[in-house]
Design a protein around this motif. Structure first.
Motif, PDB file in Angstrom:
ATOM      1  N   VAL A  75       0.875  -1.167   0.000  1.00  0.00           N
ATOM      2  CA  VAL A  75       0.000   0.000   0.000  1.00  0.00           C
ATOM      3  C   VAL A  75       0.916   1.221   0.000  1.00  0.00           C
ATOM      4  CG1 VAL A  75      -1.775   1.311   1.224  1.00  0.00           C
ATOM      5  CG2 VAL A  75      -1.838  -1.205   1.230  1.00  0.00           C
ATOM      6  N   THR A  76       0.720   2.097  -0.996  1.00  0.00           N
ATOM      7  CA  THR A  76       1.514   3.319  -1.117  1.00  0.00           C
ATOM      8  C   THR A  76       0.568   4.509  -1.094  1.00  0.00           C
ATOM      9  OG1 THR A  76       3.131   2.139  -2.483  1.00  0.00           O
ATOM     10  CG2 THR A  76       3.200   4.546  -2.547  1.00  0.00           C
ATOM     11  N   VAL A  77       0.939   5.528  -0.319  1.00  0.00           N
ATOM     12  CA  VAL A  77       0.137   6.744  -0.211  1.00  0.00           C
ATOM     13  C   VAL A  77       1.038   7.924  -0.553  1.00  0.00           C
ATOM     14  CG1 VAL A  77      -1.272   8.180   1.306  1.00  0.00           C
ATOM     15  CG2 VAL A  77      -1.266   5.695   1.605  1.00  0.00           C
ATOM     16  N   LYS A  78       0.589   8.736  -1.513  1.00  0.00           N
ATOM     17  CA  LYS A  78       1.353   9.907  -1.941  1.00  0.00           C
ATOM     18  C   LYS A  78       0.446  11.130  -1.938  1.00  0.00           C
ATOM     19  CE  LYS A  78       4.293  11.833  -5.531  1.00  0.00           C
ATOM     20  NZ  LYS A  78       4.908  12.677  -4.541  1.00  0.00           N
ATOM     21  N   GLN A  79       0.966  12.239  -1.440  1.00  0.00           N
ATOM     22  CA  GLN A  79       0.210  13.487  -1.474  1.00  0.00           C
ATOM     23  C   GLN A  79       0.143  13.995  -2.911  1.00  0.00           C
ATOM     24  OE1 GLN A  79       1.569  16.454   1.316  1.00  0.00           O
ATOM     25  NE2 GLN A  79       1.908  14.930   2.900  1.00  0.00           N
ATOM     26  N   VAL A  80      -1.037  14.406  -3.323  1.00  0.00           N
ATOM     27  CA  VAL A  80      -1.224  15.019  -4.642  1.00  0.00           C
ATOM     28  C   VAL A  80      -2.123  16.237  -4.467  1.00  0.00           C
ATOM     29  CG1 VAL A  80      -0.838  12.906  -5.994  1.00  0.00           C
ATOM     30  CG2 VAL A  80      -3.150  13.450  -5.202  1.00  0.00           C
ATOM     31  N   ALA A  81      -1.951  17.209  -5.328  1.00  0.00           N
ATOM     32  CA  ALA A  81      -2.682  18.470  -5.183  1.00  0.00           C
ATOM     33  C   ALA A  81      -4.150  18.357  -5.576  1.00  0.00           C
ATOM     34  CB  ALA A  81      -2.011  19.561  -6.023  1.00  0.00           C
ATOM     35  N   ASP A  82      -4.420  17.529  -6.595  1.00  0.00           N
ATOM     36  CA  ASP A  82      -5.779  17.479  -7.121  1.00  0.00           C
ATOM     37  C   ASP A  82      -5.952  16.227  -7.968  1.00  0.00           C
ATOM     38  OD1 ASP A  82      -4.325  18.042  -9.463  1.00  0.00           O
ATOM     39  OD2 ASP A  82      -4.892  20.153  -9.446  1.00  0.00           O
ATOM     40  N   LEU A  83      -7.092  16.140  -8.650  1.00  0.00           N
ATOM     41  CA  LEU A  83      -7.387  14.979  -9.484  1.00  0.00           C
ATOM     42  C   LEU A  83      -6.365  14.816 -10.612  1.00  0.00           C
ATOM     43  CD1 LEU A  83      -9.291  12.611  -9.837  1.00  0.00           C
ATOM     44  CD2 LEU A  83     -10.764  14.068 -11.237  1.00  0.00           C
ATOM     45  N   ASN A  84      -5.861  15.927 -11.144  1.00  0.00           N
ATOM     46  CA  ASN A  84      -4.821  15.832 -12.184  1.00  0.00           C
ATOM     47  C   ASN A  84      -3.558  15.189 -11.630  1.00  0.00           C
ATOM     48  OD1 ASN A  84      -6.372  16.951 -14.238  1.00  0.00           O
ATOM     49  ND2 ASN A  84      -5.719  19.042 -13.755  1.00  0.00           N
ATOM     50  N   GLY A  85      -3.193  15.545 -10.403  1.00  0.00           N
ATOM     51  CA  GLY A  85      -2.025  14.933  -9.762  1.00  0.00           C
ATOM     52  C   GLY A  85      -2.236  13.443  -9.539  1.00  0.00           C
ATOM     53  N   GLN A 141      -2.342   3.644  -3.726  1.00  0.00           N
ATOM     54  CA  GLN A 141      -2.169   2.477  -4.595  1.00  0.00           C
ATOM     55  C   GLN A 141      -2.112   1.220  -3.729  1.00  0.00           C
ATOM     56  OE1 GLN A 141       1.724   1.292  -5.954  1.00  0.00           O
ATOM     57  NE2 GLN A 141       0.965   0.958  -8.029  1.00  0.00           N
ATOM     58  N   LEU A 142      -2.911   0.240  -4.098  1.00  0.00           N
ATOM     59  CA  LEU A 142      -2.844  -1.099  -3.521  1.00  0.00           C
ATOM     60  C   LEU A 142      -2.327  -2.004  -4.618  1.00  0.00           C
ATOM     61  CD1 LEU A 142      -3.481  -3.374  -1.450  1.00  0.00           C
ATOM     62  CD2 LEU A 142      -5.809  -3.403  -2.406  1.00  0.00           C
TER      63      LEU A 142
END
Length: 172
Positions: A75-85, A141-142
């Motif tokens: 399981v991976t978690v990444k900060q993104v600004a918005d749906l485009n990210g 992401q899983l």
């Protein structure tokens, strides 16, 4: 898989074995904004902090196949600004998957933000299932990967897939 990544996984796996294996259960990531529970028999073998943050779990295969082919869930978690990210993160991850040796996509993915494929690792064919979600400013992401052929049999494969599906249900 790169030599560095293979070596890192081998070291993490060996460390977990030497430590008696850290039992997985309730997991919290991204400062508590992502929660899930794993089956009791899954072993936590690697953890990264920061951005992205990742947790890797070994799903023990009791057969002789399990000595050579490590079944695992990440399981991976990444900060993104918005749906485009989020879409860019998913696109980049899919491109990396497609670059794996022997990559072959399944005919029909299980959903719009999912991938199912096979690829080679250390001369063995692995089955991959990936799911992606955009929640609270995070791309999640899983990634579930298991040997396509294992001497553990159909019941073990079904248990692996059930555990992966249970994590997916929690992350939705």
């Amino acid at each position: 898989m790169s030599l560095l990544r293979s070596t890192t996984l081998a070291i993490a796996f060996a460390s977990a074995l030497l430590a008696g294996g850290a039992r997985a259960a309730d997991v919290s990531m991204a400062d508590g904004s992502v929660h899930f529970s794993t089956p009791d028999n899954w072993l936590g073998i690697m953890e990264t902090q920061g951005d992205p943050e990742a947790r890797v779990f070994q799903v023990p295969d009791p057969s002789p196949t399990g000595r050579n082919s490590l079944a695992r869930v990440t399981v991976t978690v990444k900060q993104v600004a918005d749906l485009n990210g989020f879409n860019q993160y998913r696109s980049d991850a899919t491109a990396k998957a497609m670059a794996l040796p022997g990559y072959k996509a399944a005919a029909v993915p299980p959903g719009p933000n999912s991938n199912v494929y096979t690829a080679q690792e250390n001369a063995a064919t692995f089955s991959y299932t990936e799911h992606y979600w955009f929640k609270n400013g995070h791309a999640i992401q899983l990634r579930c990967m298991r040997p396509s052929q294992t001497q553990a049999g159909a019941d073990w494969k079904a248990a692996f897939d059930k555990g992966c599906d249970a994590i997916a249900a929690q992350l939705k």
